[in-house]
Design a protein around this motif. Structure first.
Motif, PDB file in Angstrom:
ATOM      1  N   HIS A 136      -0.773  -1.475   1.928  1.00 49.06           N
ATOM      2  CA  HIS A 136      -1.348  -2.139   0.756  1.00 49.06           C
ATOM      3  C   HIS A 136      -2.609  -2.932   1.112  1.00 49.06           C
ATOM      4  CE1 HIS A 136       2.023  -4.343   2.574  1.00 49.06           C
ATOM      5  NE2 HIS A 136       1.267  -5.406   2.443  1.00 49.06           N
ATOM      6  N   ARG A 176      -9.377   0.848   1.199  1.00 50.65           N
ATOM      7  CA  ARG A 176      -9.523   1.750   0.053  1.00 50.65           C
ATOM      8  C   ARG A 176      -8.987   1.130  -1.236  1.00 50.65           C
ATOM      9  NH1 ARG A 176      -5.215   6.156   2.266  1.00 50.65           N
ATOM     10  NH2 ARG A 176      -6.343   5.592   4.169  1.00 50.65           N
ATOM     11  N   ASN A 177      -8.127   0.110  -1.113  1.00 54.31           N
ATOM     12  CA  ASN A 177      -7.516  -0.506  -2.292  1.00 54.31           C
ATOM     13  C   ASN A 177      -8.351  -1.629  -2.890  1.00 54.31           C
ATOM     14  OD1 ASN A 177      -5.135   1.111  -2.206  1.00 54.31           O
ATOM     15  ND2 ASN A 177      -4.369  -0.138  -0.521  1.00 54.31           N
ATOM     16  N   ALA A 199      -8.045   4.695  -4.065  1.00 61.57           N
ATOM     17  CA  ALA A 199      -7.074   3.601  -3.967  1.00 61.57           C
ATOM     18  C   ALA A 199      -5.685   4.117  -4.308  1.00 61.57           C
ATOM     19  CB  ALA A 199      -7.466   2.476  -4.913  1.00 61.57           C
ATOM     20  N   ASP A 200      -4.681   3.638  -3.569  1.00 63.51           N
ATOM     21  CA  ASP A 200      -3.316   4.056  -3.870  1.00 63.51           C
ATOM     22  C   ASP A 200      -2.386   2.881  -4.149  1.00 63.51           C
ATOM     23  OD1 ASP A 200      -2.993   3.038  -1.291  1.00 63.51           O
ATOM     24  OD2 ASP A 200      -2.882   5.019  -0.366  1.00 63.51           O
ATOM     25  N   ASP A 201      -2.909   1.623  -4.030  1.00 62.18           N
ATOM     26  CA  ASP A 201      -2.080   0.451  -4.316  1.00 62.18           C
ATOM     27  C   ASP A 201      -2.996  -0.745  -4.556  1.00 62.18           C
ATOM     28  OD1 ASP A 201      -0.249  -1.567  -4.532  1.00 62.18           O
ATOM     29  OD2 ASP A 201       0.751  -1.186  -2.627  1.00 62.18           O
ATOM     30  N   THR A 202      -3.359  -0.959  -5.809  1.00 61.49           N
ATOM     31  CA  THR A 202      -4.303  -2.036  -6.125  1.00 61.49           C
ATOM     32  C   THR A 202      -3.621  -3.363  -6.427  1.00 61.49           C
ATOM     33  OG1 THR A 202      -4.327  -1.374  -8.455  1.00 61.49           O
ATOM     34  CG2 THR A 202      -5.998  -0.402  -7.009  1.00 61.49           C
ATOM     35  N   TYR A 239      -1.666  -5.712  -2.318  1.00 62.27           N
ATOM     36  CA  TYR A 239      -2.268  -6.735  -1.463  1.00 62.27           C
ATOM     37  C   TYR A 239      -2.217  -8.111  -2.129  1.00 62.27           C
ATOM     38  CZ  TYR A 239      -6.677  -6.594  -4.186  1.00 62.27           C
ATOM     39  OH  TYR A 239      -7.635  -6.666  -5.174  1.00 62.27           O
TER      40      TYR A 239
END
Length: 381
Positions: free
Chosen positions: A303, A307-308, A351-354, A357
């Protein structure tokens, strides 16, 4: 080993790596791996004598597969990091180092200690946001995690092995934890009479000052490469490396520079340093003449991957990255250049989990009485 066959292994085989015959890594729970990029441990010195581990069926199979030029799971991470012309993987670090040694690679039981990676204790004074209990005693205590560490008898055997081979060894890598706080390192360094032995140390340098006994011992060695950990500056640095102080770190860097040792910047490209990492790299190049740059991509805490980050921030990061490369401060097609350029690939991934984080930083703030939203307003969605 036949000279022609050895040449063929090193120069023609795409996947052959000499590490399992020459090198090992000891981790803080006693587990043994071929190297820091290696896959699963193939033994544990808390459960089995090292001599038996180094000739067990697992390591023998790894060697056999490498002799047959196979890409194996143990080496897959290193192979992924060695695409195209990018030569910053460990295979390309160690193969030239070991090539001149007279090793019978056909013998699967052969092992000659020519370098070692010592992650043998997790003692640390910091709680970096992307770290883990096995590399930080502070995080382990925070999470209530305990694990069995190597006992002193096993540590002494490793030290004796290093001392016996000290005039053949090409590298000792000290990591952790924080190496300047690990008592095993003090005993090891005191035991080594060969002060020309190359040492690579990965340190947060908060303890790099007179009064620290490990620092004093390292000052006696001539060939030391300090890998200094930083990817941001000032208050962001203090948040990411919780328990640290940016001003103190820069003061300690001056202490290291007085020793005449070599310096490398080691940074982690993750969501908390998406743009700032390139400013930090330029700062260390211009202000401290550190041109040797390593940038690690996260292999845990998915996370926190860069990329996120918000799209606007990723766009800004691409512009800043290209601006840094355009300055000419980083030599074109050098290892440092490829380390920096590799960040572009991470930024270009979807993004795979915005949300993850933000939840993660919220949990840390509750435990550590911090406020990530004040420190990283650009990450607030």
């Amino acid at each position: 080993m036949d000279t022609k066959k050895k040449f063929f292994l090193f120069k023609k085989y795409q996947h052959f790596c000499s590490v399992p015959w020459n090198h090992l890594e000891i981790f803080s729970d006693g587990s043994i791996k071929t190297c820091s990029s290696g896959g699963r441990p193939f033994g544990n010195i808390n459960k089995q004598p090292l001599a038996q581990i180094l000739s067990n069926s697992t390591i023998r199979q790894i060697k056999q597969d490498l002799l047959e030029n196979k890409l194996i799971d143990n080496c897959r991470k290193c192979h992924i990091r060695s695409t195209g012309n990018e030569h910053f993987d460990l295979r390309n670090h160690y193969n030239p180092m070991f090539q001149k040694f007279d090793i019978d690679y056909d013998n699967l039981d052969t092992f000659q200690l020519n370098a070692i990676d010592l992650h043998w204790d997790n003692t640390c004074n910091l709680k970096c946001v992307y770290c883990n209990p096995w590399q930080s005693s502070m995080i382990a205590a925070e999470q209530g995690i305990r694990f069995e560490k190597p006992d002193q008898e096993n540590i002494n055997k490793i030290i004796d092995m290093i001392v016996q081979n000290q005039y053949n060894m090409r590298e000792i890598y000290l990591s952790g934890g924080e190496p300047l706080l690990i008592k095993h390192n003090l005993k090891l360094l005191k035991s080594i009479s060969n002060k020309d032995l190359p040492i690579r140390i990965n340190s947060n340098i908060t303890m790099a000052k007179q009064g620290n006994l490990v620092f004093q011992e390292l000052s006696q060695f001539k060939n030391v490469l300090w890998t200094i950990s930083a990817e941001t500056q000032a208050e962001k640095f203090n948040y990411i490396r919780h328990g640290s102080d940016w001003k103190e770190v820069i003061d300690n860097l001056k202490n290291i520079k007085q020793l005449g040792h070599n310096l490398r910047l080691n940074a982690v490209f993750f969501i908390g340093a998406v743009v700032d990492i390139f400013d930090t790299i330029e700062y260390f190049i211009r202000q401290h003449q550190i041109r040797d740059i390593t940038i690690n991509q996260l292999d845990r805490h998915e996370h926190l991957l860069a990329r996120n980050a918000p799209e606007a921030l990723k766009k800004q990061a691409r512009e800043r990255l290209n601006a840094l490369l355009a300055t000419g401060l980083v030599e074109h097609k050098s290892n440092s250049y490829y380390n920096i350029a590799r960040c572009l690939r991470e930024l270009d991934l979807p993004a795979d989990d915005t949300q993850g984080y933000q939840d993660y930083f919220d949990r840390l703030d509750q435990i550590r009485n911090t406020n990530w939203r004040q420190i990283f307003p650009e990450l607030v969605r």
